[in-house]
Design an enzyme around this catalytic site. Structure first.
Site, PDB file in Angstrom:
ATOM      1  N   SER A   9      -4.360  -2.110  -3.869  1.00 21.03           N
ATOM      2  CA  SER A   9      -3.664  -1.801  -5.127  1.00 21.03           C
ATOM      3  C   SER A   9      -3.185  -3.088  -5.786  1.00 21.03           C
ATOM      4  O   SER A   9      -2.370  -3.822  -5.225  1.00 21.03           O
ATOM      5  CB  SER A   9      -2.468  -0.893  -4.848  1.00 21.03           C
ATOM      6  OG  SER A   9      -1.586  -0.961  -5.945  1.00 21.03           O
ATOM      7  N   HIS A  34      -7.824  -0.547  -6.581  1.00 28.75           N
ATOM      8  CA  HIS A  34      -6.919   0.532  -6.992  1.00 28.75           C
ATOM      9  C   HIS A  34      -6.012   0.047  -8.126  1.00 28.75           C
ATOM     10  O   HIS A  34      -5.330  -0.972  -8.009  1.00 28.75           O
ATOM     11  CB  HIS A  34      -6.087   0.944  -5.779  1.00 28.75           C
ATOM     12  CG  HIS A  34      -5.284   2.187  -5.965  1.00 28.75           C
ATOM     13  ND1 HIS A  34      -5.823   3.456  -5.887  1.00 28.75           N
ATOM     14  CD2 HIS A  34      -3.961   2.361  -6.203  1.00 28.75           C
ATOM     15  CE1 HIS A  34      -4.867   4.353  -6.070  1.00 28.75           C
ATOM     16  NE2 HIS A  34      -3.725   3.719  -6.270  1.00 28.75           N
ATOM     17  N   ASP A  36      -2.937   1.146 -10.520  1.00 29.21           N
ATOM     18  CA  ASP A  36      -1.847   2.116 -10.686  1.00 29.21           C
ATOM     19  C   ASP A  36      -1.339   2.105 -12.126  1.00 29.21           C
ATOM     20  O   ASP A  36      -0.764   1.124 -12.589  1.00 29.21           O
ATOM     21  CB  ASP A  36      -0.701   1.760  -9.737  1.00 29.21           C
ATOM     22  CG  ASP A  36      -1.044   2.094  -8.294  1.00 29.21           C
ATOM     23  OD1 ASP A  36      -1.401   3.255  -8.032  1.00 29.21           O
ATOM     24  OD2 ASP A  36      -0.983   1.191  -7.436  1.00 29.21           O
ATOM     25  N   MET A  38       1.197   3.653 -14.757  1.00 27.78           N
ATOM     26  CA  MET A  38       2.486   4.370 -14.787  1.00 27.78           C
ATOM     27  C   MET A  38       3.064   4.337 -16.192  1.00 27.78           C
ATOM     28  O   MET A  38       2.976   3.308 -16.873  1.00 27.78           O
ATOM     29  CB  MET A  38       3.473   3.713 -13.831  1.00 27.78           C
ATOM     30  CG  MET A  38       2.959   3.589 -12.403  1.00 27.78           C
ATOM     31  SD  MET A  38       4.241   2.999 -11.298  1.00 27.78           S
ATOM     32  CE  MET A  38       3.286   2.746  -9.793  1.00 27.78           C
ATOM     33  N   HIS A  67      -5.587   5.276 -10.738  1.00 30.40           N
ATOM     34  CA  HIS A  67      -4.616   6.285 -10.302  1.00 30.40           C
ATOM     35  C   HIS A  67      -3.610   6.509 -11.438  1.00 30.40           C
ATOM     36  O   HIS A  67      -2.743   5.666 -11.678  1.00 30.40           O
ATOM     37  CB  HIS A  67      -3.934   5.773  -9.024  1.00 30.40           C
ATOM     38  CG  HIS A  67      -2.872   6.670  -8.482  1.00 30.40           C
ATOM     39  ND1 HIS A  67      -1.987   6.265  -7.498  1.00 30.40           N
ATOM     40  CD2 HIS A  67      -2.532   7.956  -8.770  1.00 30.40           C
ATOM     41  CE1 HIS A  67      -1.164   7.257  -7.202  1.00 30.40           C
ATOM     42  NE2 HIS A  67      -1.461   8.288  -7.975  1.00 30.40           N
ATOM     43  N   MET A  69      -0.529   7.878 -12.987  1.00 25.34           N
ATOM     44  CA  MET A  69       0.782   8.492 -12.739  1.00 25.34           C
ATOM     45  C   MET A  69       1.457   8.650 -14.093  1.00 25.34           C
ATOM     46  O   MET A  69       2.410   7.957 -14.433  1.00 25.34           O
ATOM     47  CB  MET A  69       1.595   7.605 -11.777  1.00 25.34           C
ATOM     48  CG  MET A  69       1.097   7.722 -10.342  1.00 25.34           C
ATOM     49  SD  MET A  69       1.616   6.331  -9.308  1.00 25.34           S
ATOM     50  CE  MET A  69       0.346   5.161  -9.740  1.00 25.34           C
ATOM     51  N   MET A 139      -0.326  11.291  -1.557  1.00 23.22           N
ATOM     52  CA  MET A 139       0.706  10.246  -1.658  1.00 23.22           C
ATOM     53  C   MET A 139       1.626  10.320  -0.447  1.00 23.22           C
ATOM     54  O   MET A 139       2.176  11.378  -0.134  1.00 23.22           O
ATOM     55  CB  MET A 139       1.562  10.442  -2.914  1.00 23.22           C
ATOM     56  CG  MET A 139       0.872  10.189  -4.243  1.00 23.22           C
ATOM     57  SD  MET A 139       0.261   8.505  -4.472  1.00 23.22           S
ATOM     58  CE  MET A 139       1.724   7.524  -4.242  1.00 23.22           C
ATOM     59  N   ASP A 174      -2.273   6.963  -0.011  1.00 19.22           N
ATOM     60  CA  ASP A 174      -1.664   5.875  -0.793  1.00 19.22           C
ATOM     61  C   ASP A 174      -0.154   5.860  -0.578  1.00 19.22           C
ATOM     62  O   ASP A 174       0.522   6.859  -0.810  1.00 19.22           O
ATOM     63  CB  ASP A 174      -2.004   6.137  -2.276  1.00 19.22           C
ATOM     64  CG  ASP A 174      -1.467   5.089  -3.230  1.00 19.22           C
ATOM     65  OD1 ASP A 174      -0.942   4.064  -2.774  1.00 19.22           O
ATOM     66  OD2 ASP A 174      -1.595   5.306  -4.451  1.00 19.22           O
TER      67      ASP A 174
HETATM   68  C1  DX5 Z   1       2.768   3.803  -5.648  1.00 21.86           C
HETATM   69  C2  DX5 Z   1       1.330   3.412  -5.908  1.00 21.86           C
HETATM   70  C3  DX5 Z   1       0.682   2.717  -4.780  1.00 21.86           C
HETATM   71  C4  DX5 Z   1       1.337   1.430  -4.340  1.00 21.86           C
HETATM   72  C5  DX5 Z   1       1.021   1.205  -2.911  1.00 21.86           C
HETATM   73  O1  DX5 Z   1       3.206   4.634  -6.653  1.00 21.86           O
HETATM   74  O2  DX5 Z   1       0.555   4.550  -6.210  1.00 21.86           O
HETATM   75  O3  DX5 Z   1      -0.705   2.517  -5.028  1.00 21.86           O
HETATM   76  O4  DX5 Z   1       0.939   0.319  -5.103  1.00 21.86           O
HETATM   77  O5  DX5 Z   1       1.728   0.092  -2.442  1.00 21.86           O
HETATM   78  P1  DX5 Z   1       2.048  -0.092  -0.890  1.00 21.86           P
HETATM   79  O6  DX5 Z   1       0.748  -0.071  -0.165  1.00 21.86           O
HETATM   80  O7  DX5 Z   1       2.737  -1.426  -0.847  1.00 21.86           O
HETATM   81  O8  DX5 Z   1       2.945   1.043  -0.487  1.00 21.86           O
HETATM   82 ZN    ZN Z   2      -1.691   4.349  -6.306  1.00 23.01          ZN
END
Ligand code: DX5
Ligand code: ZN
Length: 215
Positions: A9, A34, A36, A38, A67, A69, A139, A174
């Site tokens: 990620s 990956h 993320d 948000m 991903h 969110m 998750m 994840d």
């Molecule tokens: C959290 C994200 C993850 C995050 C994982 O909301 O979806 O992808 O970056 O980070 P680690 O592996 O450090 O928990």
């Molecule tokens: Zn993620």
């Protein structure tokens, strides 16, 4: 058995240096990247959007694993398709009555379609869609931030999904993944591991990725 996919990620990477960060993990065995996304509504944090995915598309052939969110994913999925994503995962808690529309958009673009569930969401919520998608993302932390503690109870849902949908192509996990938690998730049936801090904050990324592959 096919090899586990590691999807580092970039939330834990150096944002001023993303091209090199991606090349580094790719060279060291990561097959997916990956990303993320948000929106500050679905989760209490804001990260990046489709323009960044478009720029990254220009510098890597790795699979861009997006991903989402975000609230109202159906409004933004077309932007991420256009930007060059390979995998698009949205949250069932956000898609609500638009879930089928979201799946349809992703599948019609010939991308890998995933649905994610937060730690407290039951597998029964996604059961009606399991035959229509390629991936479930479980998750194991509350979405929003990297570097949180793995929630073992949430990971048990991997097993449940594997039993319910043995032919599902990918079960991704994840949140808080390291060599120990990865082992547990793989035993439950996960074949795609997302890792932020464990890979990007490691002194030896090659070794960390190898540890996840061997877990
Ligand atoms: C959290 C994200 C993850 C995050 C994982 O909301 O979806 O992808 O970056 O980070 P680690 O592996 O450090 O928990
Ligand atoms: Zn993620």
């Amino acid at each position: 058995m096919s090899e586990t996919i590691i999807s580092p990620s970039i939330l834990s990477a150096d944002f001023a240096n993303l091209e090199n960060e991606i090349k580094d993990v790719t060279m060291n065995g990561a097959k997916w990247i990956h990303i993320d996304v948000m929106d500050g509504h679905f989760v209490p944090n804001i990260t990046i959007g489709a323009p960044v995915v478009k720029s990254l598309r220009g510098v890597t052939n790795s699979k861009l694993d997006v991903h989402l969110m975000i609230e109202n994913p159906e409004k933004y999925i077309p932007d991420f398709i256009k930007a060059g994503a390979d995998v698009i995962t949205f949250h069932i808690e956000a898609s609500k009555e638009k879930t089928l529309d979201c799946i349809k958009m992703i599948k019609e673009a010939n991308l890998i379609a995933g649905i994610s569930i937060k730690p407290k969401t039951k597998v029964s919520e996604i059961a009606p869609y399991l035959k229509k998608i390629d991936m479930v993302l479980v998750m194991t932390v509350e979405p929003g931030f990297s570097g949180q503690m793995f929630m073992p109870k949430a990971a048990v849902k991997i097993k449940e999904i594997k039993e319910m949908a043995p032919n599902l192509k990918y079960i991704q996990v994840d949140g808080g993944i390291n060599d120990t938690t990865a082992k547990k998730c793989k035993l439950y049936g996960a074949n795609c591991l997302v890792a932020g801090n464990y890979v990007f904050k490691s002194d030896n990324r090659k070794y960390s990725i190898q540890k996840l592959l061997d877990a």
